[in-house]
Design an enzyme around this catalytic site. Structure first.
Site, mmCIF file in Angstrom:
data_model
loop_
_atom_site.group_PDB
_atom_site.id
_atom_site.type_symbol
_atom_site.label_atom_id
_atom_site.label_comp_id
_atom_site.label_asym_id
_atom_site.label_seq_id
_atom_site.Cartn_x
_atom_site.Cartn_y
_atom_site.Cartn_z
ATOM 1 C CG ASN A 155 -1.890 -1.113 1.099
ATOM 2 O OD1 ASN A 155 -2.583 -1.485 0.008
ATOM 3 N ND2 ASN A 155 -2.243 -1.740 2.135
ATOM 4 C CG HIS A 182 0.803 15.775 -8.499
ATOM 5 N ND1 HIS A 182 0.691 14.553 -8.012
ATOM 6 C CD2 HIS A 182 -0.449 16.468 -8.162
ATOM 7 C CE1 HIS A 182 -0.586 14.250 -7.709
ATOM 8 N NE2 HIS A 182 -1.187 15.414 -7.926
ATOM 9 C CB ALA A 213 5.830 5.770 11.553
ATOM 10 C CE LYS A 272 9.673 22.365 13.451
ATOM 11 N NZ LYS A 272 9.466 22.729 12.332
#
Length: 185
Positions: free
Chosen positions: A40, A68, A112, A132
């Site tokens: 997925n 995009h 994650a 960050k």
């Protein structure tokens, strides 16, 4: 009209076959050797020619690589696009989003759920929205080496993929992981 478009989209999605990595490569995706792209993962199919993935890259389930950004389309009449360059030995965590124009430097980890809008320097760990830098990869690995000595360790037999995970092992996992994390060897 919205309902018709929704139904049209669902019907097309139902009829479409699942795309393979070869389909993306035919459309211009560049991918190195030794990569592990989990289930997925969304690679921007319409702009996959703008995505380069280096060697030994792992991309965890449900991560997105979007080359995009259509947020400008309605107002400007144009969609923003940008290259995505994932360098060698990178780990991209589950449900992370890599935006157009981003390079993830070699030996880096994207935690994650991170939203990566700017380049990730080599040998760093990034997390958050927006992502960050939280530590160097070296420091992260060193902390896990210390934890590895203190935390429970389990063999591959304790995973569903092994085919050997039974109720007794599941109970043992739950008991030993009650107040800590563990490691699968």
């Amino acid at each position: 009209m919205k309902i018709i478009n929704f139904l049209r989209y669902r019907f097309r999605k139902f009829l479409m076959e699942e795309k393979t990595i070869d389909d993306y490569i035919k459309r211009g995706l560049k991918i190195g050797i030794g990569c592990d792209i989990k289930d997925n993962v969304i690679l921007d199919y319409g702009a996959c020619n703008l995505i380069t993935i280096g060697n030994n890259v792992t991309i965890a389930p449900q991560a997105y690589l979007l080359a995009h950004d259509a947020s400008t389309k309605r107002d400007l009449g144009y969609t923003k696009i940008g290259l995505i360059n994932i360098k060698d030995n990178v780990f991209i965590g589950a449900r992370s989003l890599i935006m157009p124009g981003v390079t993830v430097g070699e030996n880096s980890i994207v935690a994650a759920g991170s939203i990566v809008t700017k380049d990730v320097p080599p040998n760093t760990v990034v997390a958050g929205n927006p992502a960050k830098i939280i530590t160097s990869k070296e420091e992260y690995i060193n902390r896990n080496k210390i934890l590895l000595e203190k935390c429970p360790k389990f063999s591959w037999d304790y995973t569903f993929d092994s085919g050997k995970l039974d109720e007794k092992k599941m109970d043992e996992l739950r008991e030993k992981l009650k107040n800590t994390k563990g490691y699968i060897v």
